[in-house]
Write a protein that holds these residues in place. Sequence first.
Motif, PDB file in Angstrom:
ATOM      1  N   ASN A 188       0.844  -1.178   0.000  1.00  0.00           N
ATOM      2  CA  ASN A 188       0.000   0.000   0.000  1.00  0.00           C
ATOM      3  C   ASN A 188       0.883   1.233   0.000  1.00  0.00           C
ATOM      4  O   ASN A 188       1.841   1.306   0.756  1.00  0.00           O
ATOM      5  N   GLU A 196      -3.189   3.702  -1.623  1.00  0.00           N
ATOM      6  CA  GLU A 196      -3.364   3.170  -2.964  1.00  0.00           C
ATOM      7  C   GLU A 196      -2.697   1.809  -3.015  1.00  0.00           C
ATOM      8  O   GLU A 196      -1.626   1.609  -2.447  1.00  0.00           O
ATOM      9  N   LYS A 197      -3.366   0.893  -3.690  1.00  0.00           N
ATOM     10  CA  LYS A 197      -2.807  -0.451  -3.806  1.00  0.00           C
ATOM     11  C   LYS A 197      -1.565  -0.426  -4.690  1.00  0.00           C
ATOM     12  O   LYS A 197      -1.565   0.201  -5.752  1.00  0.00           O
ATOM     13  N   ILE A 198      -0.526  -1.103  -4.268  1.00  0.00           N
ATOM     14  CA  ILE A 198       0.631  -1.337  -5.137  1.00  0.00           C
ATOM     15  C   ILE A 198       0.435  -2.708  -5.772  1.00  0.00           C
ATOM     16  O   ILE A 198       0.522  -3.725  -5.089  1.00  0.00           O
ATOM     17  N   PRO A 199       0.128  -2.732  -7.074  1.00  0.00           N
ATOM     18  CA  PRO A 199      -0.091  -4.040  -7.703  1.00  0.00           C
ATOM     19  C   PRO A 199       1.107  -4.954  -7.463  1.00  0.00           C
ATOM     20  O   PRO A 199       2.260  -4.511  -7.488  1.00  0.00           O
ATOM     21  N   GLN A 200       0.818  -6.206  -7.193  1.00  0.00           N
ATOM     22  CA  GLN A 200       1.851  -7.184  -6.831  1.00  0.00           C
ATOM     23  C   GLN A 200       2.081  -8.092  -8.027  1.00  0.00           C
ATOM     24  O   GLN A 200       1.213  -8.877  -8.389  1.00  0.00           O
TER      25      GLN A 200
ATOM     26  N   MET B   1       2.067 -11.755 -14.799  1.00  0.00           N
ATOM     27  CA  MET B   1       0.980 -11.099 -15.525  1.00  0.00           C
ATOM     28  C   MET B   1       1.505 -10.451 -16.803  1.00  0.00           C
ATOM     29  O   MET B   1       2.621  -9.956 -16.863  1.00  0.00           O
ATOM     30  N   ALA B  87       3.330   2.855  -8.206  1.00  0.00           N
ATOM     31  CA  ALA B  87       2.130   2.016  -8.029  1.00  0.00           C
ATOM     32  C   ALA B  87       1.190   2.215  -9.212  1.00  0.00           C
ATOM     33  O   ALA B  87       0.598   1.267  -9.729  1.00  0.00           O
ATOM     34  N   LEU B  90       2.570   0.617 -12.336  1.00  0.00           N
ATOM     35  CA  LEU B  90       2.279  -0.822 -12.260  1.00  0.00           C
ATOM     36  C   LEU B  90       0.876  -1.115 -12.782  1.00  0.00           C
ATOM     37  O   LEU B  90       0.655  -2.083 -13.523  1.00  0.00           O
ATOM     38  N   GLY B  91      -0.080  -0.290 -12.388  1.00  0.00           N
ATOM     39  CA  GLY B  91      -1.462  -0.487 -12.830  1.00  0.00           C
ATOM     40  C   GLY B  91      -1.597  -0.354 -14.342  1.00  0.00           C
ATOM     41  O   GLY B  91      -2.436  -1.014 -14.970  1.00  0.00           O
ATOM     42  N   GLU B 211      -9.436  -3.419   1.507  1.00  0.00           N
ATOM     43  CA  GLU B 211      -8.808  -4.656   1.027  1.00  0.00           C
ATOM     44  C   GLU B 211      -8.662  -5.616   2.212  1.00  0.00           C
ATOM     45  O   GLU B 211      -8.260  -5.211   3.299  1.00  0.00           O
ATOM     46  N   ASN B 231     -11.451   2.513   3.080  1.00  0.00           N
ATOM     47  CA  ASN B 231     -10.012   2.515   2.805  1.00  0.00           C
ATOM     48  C   ASN B 231      -9.173   1.852   3.907  1.00  0.00           C
ATOM     49  O   ASN B 231      -7.984   2.108   4.025  1.00  0.00           O
ATOM     50  N   ARG B 233      -7.105  -1.246   5.306  1.00  0.00           N
ATOM     51  CA  ARG B 233      -6.326  -2.293   4.651  1.00  0.00           C
ATOM     52  C   ARG B 233      -6.015  -3.378   5.671  1.00  0.00           C
ATOM     53  O   ARG B 233      -5.431  -3.086   6.718  1.00  0.00           O
TER      54      ARG B 233
END
Lengths: 351, 351, 351
Positions: A188, A196-200, B1, B87, B90-91, B211, B231, B233
């Motif tokens: 995060n 904000e999510k950090i894509p893994q 991915m 981040a 990444l998205g 999340e 929000n 986590r």
Amino acid sequence: MQAQSVMASDLVSRLGGVLNGSDISVHRCASLANAEHDCISFAVGQKYRKAALESGAGALIVRERDISLAEGKTAIVVADDPLVYFARVLGILHPAPPAAAGIHPAASVSPEARLHPSVSIAANVVIEPGVVVDAGCAIGAGSYIGRNAHISAGCVIHQRVTVCSDSRIGERCVLHPGAVIGSDGFGNAWAGDHWEKIPQIGRVIIGNDVEIGANTTIDRGALDDTVIADNVRIDNLVQIAHNVSIGRHTAIAGCVGIAGSTHIGAGCLIGGGCGISGHLQITDRVTLLGGTVVLTDILSSGVYGSGLPAIEQSTWRRNTVHWRNLDEMAKRVRSLEKTSNTMREAGSNKK
Amino acid sequence: MQAQSVMASDLVSRLGGVLNGSDISVHRCASLANAEHDCISFAVGQKYRKAALESGAGALIVRERDISLAEGKTAIVVADDPLVYFARVLGILHPAPPAAAGIHPAASVSPEARLHPSVSIAANVVIEPGVVVDAGCAIGAGSYIGRNAHISAGCVIHQRVTVCSDSRIGERCVLHPGAVIGSDGFGNAWAGDHWEKIPQIGRVIIGNDVEIGANTTIDRGALDDTVIADNVRIDNLVQIAHNVSIGRHTAIAGCVGIAGSTHIGAGCLIGGGCGISGHLQITDRVTLLGGTVVLTDILSSGVYGSGLPAIEQSTWRRNTVHWRNLDEMAKRVRSLEKTSNTMREAGSNKK
Amino acid sequence: MQAQSVMASDLVSRLGGVLNGSDISVHRCASLANAEHDCISFAVGQKYRKAALESGAGALIVRERDISLAEGKTAIVVADDPLVYFARVLGILHPAPPAAAGIHPAASVSPEARLHPSVSIAANVVIEPGVVVDAGCAIGAGSYIGRNAHISAGCVIHQRVTVCSDSRIGERCVLHPGAVIGSDGFGNAWAGDHWEKIPQIGRVIIGNDVEIGANTTIDRGALDDTVIADNVRIDNLVQIAHNVSIGRHTAIAGCVGIAGSTHIGAGCLIGGGCGISGHLQITDRVTLLGGTVVLTDILSSGVYGSGLPAIEQSTWRRNTVHWRNLDEMAKRVRSLEKTSNTMREAGSNKK
């Protein structure tokens, strides 16, 4: 589980060791306490003397030096390591029921997955495109294998396991029910007023001969991979965060949590309920006693602890107050030492 | 991915920041250590100087003041917060593969449920009567949505998640595999000679952008609701008991347990393995270090700890004995102080 | 859950107690704070005085001695134990929706299993050969019942539960989502250069009226059985290792880990997050406060703790240093005592 039956002499010809006494047919492995005459059991060390002598076991596995423990038993199997020997006898007498090869009609297997003809796929298994499942694997009811995951030969994946996309599972691994391999790491970024999510996008890479317990979770790496080396053993309800690496033969008991990017060496023994902070280095052959909290690197092999033992409530209550004030107590001891020194000097001066 | 490909200048026009050096095409996000020339990475602070300078990344995201870290890189993206920026990159470069809209034929969806046409329902999903699933939601294989639950727009519910009856999940939430939302709270009444179950009729109410980690459990309220604000986590293997409330933006690491009816404020950071007793009040902006046990209210913002660090076994053993006897040691210090005072007074009297 | 409606006088005729004030129809159970006039609530003890007097509840359950708490309420139900009484009222007003008898077409039930005609088997349930499911059981979506397991009458097995082969579940048990019963114990033998699995052939035997929480894991025994006695209550995310036994009426809160072969007595209360080592004996009626680590036998009933309470970071940091050096501090205190004694004796000699 259904037991077979085998002669003690057959065991010795298959597994080594020496048979003393008479040959008998054994049908079942059992503990010393519950063994009957058709059972085989084992004993190591004189602390099991009484239990061994009283045991109804027809056959007993002992070390040469413990042979007196087997006095009166019909068949005595002498082996270097009775526990390892007994584990192998268990595999012979109580084999897991073989899973029927084939794909259950209630499984959902992508036509873009590649399954070896020998695999066994149970009901309600879901296999996504790009998955490879090698020879001899059995995948239990309700398990999920995500896109592009690779399950190597001889794995047993029990019921309701989730293997997320891109994970690689080595040969002969055993994954117990409810385990989750390759879920997103906890990444995060605080963007001023929200997370904000950090894509893994890393993977989980698991070596050969690894066992992973029920409802244990192993997160995929953030960018690089989370890596579990060969022959690691992980118990139930263990959490392994993103980018952790664990060295060969390390065994981790239940309820352990290992935070992100920590590297654990080979041959470690991590006791139940330990918590290990992130970004640490734990060297090879470190043993952590149950309930240990690790907040800094451990760079020397050895045994470590931090858990406090339970004490009776009233003492516990007083001691926790002293814990809060430990710094003050330390200061008071220092002050006493100063006074004591001054007085001693004063005393010396008088002489 | 699967990675896309994008020009560094495109990133800057979409995400802001300034591009220094030359424009290049980047295909992949990577860590400093593993980046190749077609990769973009990021670095914050001089402690990453060596790693940044040695990195093979073609593009690097840095702060203005860290610009020297990017020396020699082809494309330098200057941004206020490189981690948040990264981040978002990444998205763009590694989007989650889109779930196909529609209901898998092996799903069991009640005709009395109301699903938006855009939703994606995977194999073996079970959706009970009265459920509402809003636009854009994806529900992964083997998940269960209980009677009258409401899943708001844009949620991603991964594989084998259980959302029990009456739960409400806000918009854009992500629930990881094995999570259980809305199971019964641990309510038992002692009826003289046995426990009787206290039926649990509250709900779990989860806000937007929450999340929830793999195999985490959140119990429904006993009478009123368990409430997770926007929000929040939550990492893996966390237990949140009935009637807990958790304020906005609070982040909870793995293996934490929060007992019933405890209220946790906004903006808290709860480290891994913490245990928080029931019926407590934890105010806003409290940070708990990993392994902290909380047994009383925390009414001032700040950082708190209680975990003892691991020490070598022989010292640990001696220290745990002292821990048992801490009250006695405190008494001895007090007694020494008395003696010391008496002697000093005696000394003064002599003068 | 759908509420019924009932007259206060009906409750008294069904459950006992005495009705004071007027009879009214109650539709819902509620907490004091959220009760409206059609609600029934309860209060025990004067610390709930303000909440009770301000509550909008039309009906209130109180003890005789607390009758003043119910001042102004329309219907006052006087009962010996208002919490137990209220639990039963909850069962009447908010019964769990009955599961429809029958086998869902998407379930996979072996023809070699024996199911009572009254059972309810939900979608995606898998039932293996040799299983017996007795009258009135409900098995939730996606659950798995392994070979030769026995589910006794009146059990509710929620969604995605795994009951492994040979397990025996007593009557009227409740198993919450994600629970795993009978997975392999953590048995490994070190064979000189690698771990070898010790096949686990014991079972899990669960008594009557046991409740097991979400994502909790209970391992099968190695040779003998893991045994959970009647009326044990286990919360979420608890790990119970192989060959543990737990006595009647013991209640275990969330996130507890109990290592192999430990025996826990009857009537114990184990607080959240406790960790109990293997091969220990915990006697009857032992209460462990939350976060307690147990490393040795507990042979006397009573209350025990070991968790340190959270303290502010800077104090915590200093105190953890003192903790590391506690043995040294103990030596310094001893040395001060010696000096003090010597000086006192010297003082005495002077007189």
